[in-house]
Write a protein that holds these residues in place. Structure first.
Motif, PDB file in Angstrom:
ATOM      1  N   ALA A  25      24.090  53.312  33.804  1.00 43.85           N
ATOM      2  CA  ALA A  25      23.083  52.597  33.010  1.00 43.85           C
ATOM      3  C   ALA A  25      22.083  51.869  33.902  1.00 43.85           C
ATOM      4  O   ALA A  25      22.396  51.538  35.045  1.00 43.85           O
ATOM      5  N   TYR A  30      20.974  45.118  39.751  1.00 48.80           N
ATOM      6  CA  TYR A  30      22.098  45.850  40.341  1.00 48.80           C
ATOM      7  C   TYR A  30      21.788  47.290  40.750  1.00 48.80           C
ATOM      8  O   TYR A  30      22.223  47.729  41.811  1.00 48.80           O
ATOM      9  N   GLU A  50      16.709  49.792  37.496  1.00 53.58           N
ATOM     10  CA  GLU A  50      16.703  48.691  36.550  1.00 53.58           C
ATOM     11  C   GLU A  50      15.377  48.697  35.789  1.00 53.58           C
ATOM     12  O   GLU A  50      14.435  49.414  36.168  1.00 53.58           O
ATOM     13  N   GLN A  80      13.382  53.258  34.605  1.00 56.22           N
ATOM     14  CA  GLN A  80      13.295  52.665  33.273  1.00 56.22           C
ATOM     15  C   GLN A  80      12.117  51.701  33.196  1.00 56.22           C
ATOM     16  O   GLN A  80      11.972  50.804  34.033  1.00 56.22           O
ATOM     17  N   GLY A 210      28.272  51.579  25.656  1.00 62.83           N
ATOM     18  CA  GLY A 210      28.856  50.342  25.141  1.00 62.83           C
ATOM     19  C   GLY A 210      30.367  50.335  25.247  1.00 62.83           C
ATOM     20  O   GLY A 210      31.038  51.173  24.651  1.00 62.83           O
ATOM     21  N   ILE A 212      32.508  51.076  27.641  1.00 63.80           N
ATOM     22  CA  ILE A 212      33.271  52.132  28.325  1.00 63.80           C
ATOM     23  C   ILE A 212      33.691  51.632  29.709  1.00 63.80           C
ATOM     24  O   ILE A 212      32.849  51.425  30.587  1.00 63.80           O
ATOM     25  N   VAL A 232      27.705  54.331  31.458  1.00 63.47           N
ATOM     26  CA  VAL A 232      28.587  53.236  31.868  1.00 63.47           C
ATOM     27  C   VAL A 232      27.737  52.137  32.509  1.00 63.47           C
ATOM     28  O   VAL A 232      26.882  52.433  33.347  1.00 63.47           O
ATOM     29  N   ALA A 233      27.976  50.891  32.136  1.00 67.91           N
ATOM     30  CA  ALA A 233      27.199  49.796  32.727  1.00 67.91           C
ATOM     31  C   ALA A 233      28.108  48.838  33.494  1.00 67.91           C
ATOM     32  O   ALA A 233      28.322  49.011  34.696  1.00 67.91           O
ATOM     33  N   MET A 237      29.638  48.024  37.724  1.00 69.85           N
ATOM     34  CA  MET A 237      29.428  46.823  38.535  1.00 69.85           C
ATOM     35  C   MET A 237      30.754  46.352  39.141  1.00 69.85           C
ATOM     36  O   MET A 237      30.804  45.851  40.253  1.00 69.85           O
TER      37      MET A 237
HETATM   38  C1  LIG Z   1      23.580  42.432  34.271  1.00 71.01           C
HETATM   39  C2  LIG Z   1      23.060  43.405  33.264  1.00 71.01           C
HETATM   40  C3  LIG Z   1      21.782  43.927  33.418  1.00 71.01           C
HETATM   41  C4  LIG Z   1      21.272  44.854  32.484  1.00 71.01           C
HETATM   42  N1  LIG Z   1      20.035  45.373  32.675  1.00 71.01           N
HETATM   43  C5  LIG Z   1      19.574  46.342  31.832  1.00 71.01           C
HETATM   44  C6  LIG Z   1      18.318  46.974  32.065  1.00 71.01           C
HETATM   45  O1  LIG Z   1      17.601  46.690  33.041  1.00 71.01           O
HETATM   46  N2  LIG Z   1      17.919  47.914  31.164  1.00 71.01           N
HETATM   47  C7  LIG Z   1      18.701  48.276  30.079  1.00 71.01           C
HETATM   48  O2  LIG Z   1      18.302  49.161  29.299  1.00 71.01           O
HETATM   49  N3  LIG Z   1      19.881  47.692  29.854  1.00 71.01           N
HETATM   50  C8  LIG Z   1      20.337  46.754  30.706  1.00 71.01           C
HETATM   51  N4  LIG Z   1      21.574  46.222  30.502  1.00 71.01           N
HETATM   52  C9  LIG Z   1      22.423  46.746  29.420  1.00 71.01           C
HETATM   53  C10 LIG Z   1      23.312  47.874  29.947  1.00 71.01           C
HETATM   54  O3  LIG Z   1      22.544  48.955  30.436  1.00 71.01           O
HETATM   55  C11 LIG Z   1      24.267  48.392  28.840  1.00 71.01           C
HETATM   56  O4  LIG Z   1      23.505  48.891  27.767  1.00 71.01           O
HETATM   57  C12 LIG Z   1      25.198  47.307  28.314  1.00 71.01           C
HETATM   58  O5  LIG Z   1      25.715  46.521  29.369  1.00 71.01           O
HETATM   59  C13 LIG Z   1      26.339  47.916  27.501  1.00 71.01           C
HETATM   60  O6  LIG Z   1      27.133  48.764  28.298  1.00 71.01           O
HETATM   61  P1  LIG Z   1      28.591  48.296  28.835  1.00 71.01           P
HETATM   62  O7  LIG Z   1      29.356  47.813  27.626  1.00 71.01           O
HETATM   63  O8  LIG Z   1      29.144  49.540  29.467  1.00 71.01           O
HETATM   64  O9  LIG Z   1      28.364  47.176  29.800  1.00 71.01           O
HETATM   65  C14 LIG Z   1      22.079  45.253  31.378  1.00 71.01           C
HETATM   66  C15 LIG Z   1      23.363  44.728  31.241  1.00 71.01           C
HETATM   67  C16 LIG Z   1      23.860  43.827  32.156  1.00 71.01           C
HETATM   68  C17 LIG Z   1      25.269  43.299  31.982  1.00 71.01           C
END
Ligand SMILES: Cc1cc2nc3c(=O)[nH]c(=O)nc-3n(C[C@H](O)[C@H](O)[C@H](O)COP(=O)(O)O)c2cc1C
Length: 330
Positions: A25, A30, A50, A80, A210, A212, A232-233, A237
Motif C-alpha cells: 500500500a 514509509y 506515498e 500515488q 484492510g 491483512i 498490505v499496509a 511496516m
Molecule cells: C502511517 C500510514 C500512512 C498511510 N499513508 C497512506 C497514503 O499515503 N495513501 C493512501 O492511500 N493510504 C495511506 N494509508 C492507508 C493504507 O494504505 C491502508 O489503506 C490502511 O492502513 C489499511 O490497511 P491495513 O489495515 O493493512 O493497515 C496510510 C496508513 C498508515 C497507517
C-alpha cells in the motif's frame, strides 16, 4: 472458499502484469524507494509511493519531488497522487516529474482532516461528479490509472459499489477498496460485503485492503470478497517479509540485514539526517513484538547518529540478544 488458489498469482493491471497479486500500500512517511526495494525483494507484486500532492508537484515543491525518487532496480512502481482539481491532476500526471511512472494511483480514501477539508482524498466519496472528472482527466495522460478508496464516509453512507462503477466508467484500470469507512480510520474488521459489492460491480481488477496481517487474513479476504488481489499496509511496516509469508514463499527475515540495507540505499540519496530519522522510525517498527523490544525501541529512537544506530544494532544482533527475529504483529 473460492479464490484460495489465486493468492500469489499474477495480476494484470492495464497493459502491465504484476508478477504477484499481493501489493504494498501507499504509506505516507514509509514507502520510499529503499523500503519498496525491500518489499519487492520479498515478493511484493507492485508497490506504491506515498501520496504526493498534485498541487505540490506543480508548484515545484522540492520536498514533494524527493518523494518521487525511484530505484533503477524497481520493476514497476505506481505513484500515488492526491488532489481535488481535475485539471491540476492531469497536469501532474503529464509533468516531467512523473515521466518515470507508467501507473498513477489516485487517492480517494485519505481521512485526514487537512486533506478532507480541501475536497481531496476521502472527500471525493461524497462528490461523485468531481471524482469522475478526476479519473477521466488522469486517464487522458495515457498512463495506467487506478483509484484507491474507502467504502464510504460512515456506516450510513456505504458507496463502494456505486463508486467502483463510477471509477471504472471513467476509465480506471484497477481499483483498490479499503474496507473501512472514513470515520473508522484504521480500526476494526474490514467490511467484506462492501468490498465484494464493489468487485461484483465492475469488470476491472479489484484489490482488497484492510486488516491483512497474515496469510490466513489474506486468504479470508480473497474468499469473502472474490477480489483479484490484496494490498498490505501496516503489516509491511512491522515486517516487510510479510509478502513472502502471505504468498507462501518462505525465506528468512533478517532484521539487521534489512535495516543495514535500507541505510546503505538511502544514505547517498537522502543524506545522514533524513536517513537517521527515517531508519530510527522503521527499525522501531521492525522490533515490535520482539523480546525486550520495548526497551530497545526507546534506545533506537534516541540514537543521535547513524554511528550510534550501527553500534546499537551490533549490541542487539552481534550476540547480545540472540535469536531476535520478528514476525507480523497485529
Ligand atoms: C502511517 C500510514 C500512512 C498511510 N499513508 C497512506 C497514503 O499515503 N495513501 C493512501 O492511500 N493510504 C495511506 N494509508 C492507508 C493504507 O494504505 C491502508 O489503506 C490502511 O492502513 C489499511 O490497511 P491495513 O489495515 O493493512 O493497515 C496510510 C496508513 C498508515 C497507517
Amino acid at each position: 472458499m473460492k479464490k484460495r488458489d489465486t493468492l500469489g498469482a499474477p495480476l494484470r493491471i492495464g497493459g502491465y502484469t504484476a508478477p504477484c497479486n499481493v501489493l504494498l500500500a501507499p504509506l505516507a512517511g514509509y514507502t520510499d524507494f529503499a523500503f519498496r526495494k525491500l518489499c519487492y525483494s520479498f515478493g511484493a507484486g507492485l508497490c506504491f509511493t506515498e501520496m504526493v500532492s498534485a498541487k505540490g508537484l506543480l508548484y515545484g515543491n522540492e520536498g514533494t519531488r524527493r518523494l518521487l525518487y525511484r530505484d533503477p532496480s524497481e520493476p514497476q512502481t505506481a505513484v500515488q497522487l492526491f488532489g481535488g482539481d481535475p485539471a491540476v491532476m492531469r497536469a501532474a500526471c503529464e509533468s516531467e516529474d512523473l515521466a518515470g511512472f507508467a501507473h498513477v494511483d489516485i487517492n480517494m480514501g485519505c481521512p485526514v482532516p487537512k486533506v478532507y477539508k480541501n475536497g481531496e482524498g476521502s472527500a471525493l466519496l461524497s462528490d461523485f461528479p468531481r471524482a469522475e472528472k478526476i479519473v477521466a482527466a488522469c486517464k487522458k495522460s495515457g498512463k495506467t490509472v487506478s483509484v484507491k478508496f474507502r467504502i464510504g464516509l460512515d456506516g450510513g453512507h456505504i458507496v463502494a459499489a456505486e463508486f467502483a462503477r463510477l471509477c471504472a466508467g471513467a476509465g480506471a484500470d484497477m481499483l483498490t477498496v479499503h474496507g473501512r469507512t472514513r470515520d473508522k480510520m484504521y480500526a476494526g474488521e474490514p467490511d467484506y460485503a462492501a468490498i465484494a459489492a464493489a468487485k461484483n460491480a465492475v469488470d476491472i481488477p479489484v484489490v482488497a485492503n484492510g486488516g491483512i496481517f497474515t496469510r490466513e487474513d489474506a486468504l479470508r479476504m480473497l474468499g469473502e470478497t472474490g477480489a483479484d488481489g490484496v494490498m498490505v499496509a501496516r503489516a509491511a511496516m512491522y515486517c516487510p517479509h510479510v509478502f513472502a509469508e502471505i504468498a507462501g514463499r518462505g525465506g528468512e527475515w533478517d532484521v539487521r540485514a534489512a535495516i543495514e540495507g535500507q541505510i546503505a540505499d538511502m544514505l547517498p540519496f537522502y543524506g545522514e539526517r533524513f536517513t537517521l530519522v527515517q531508519m530510527r522510525k522503521m527499525a522501531a517498527f521492525y522490533l515490535r513484538g520482539t523480546r525486550g523490544g520495548a526497551g530497545l525501541r526507546a534506545r533506537l529512537l534516541a540514537c543521535p547518529s547513524l554511528g550510534g544506530l550501527h553500534a546499537l544494532l551490533e549490541e542487539i544482533f552481534g550476540g547480545g540478544a540472540e535469536g531476535l527475529t520478528s514476525g507480523p504483529v497485529k
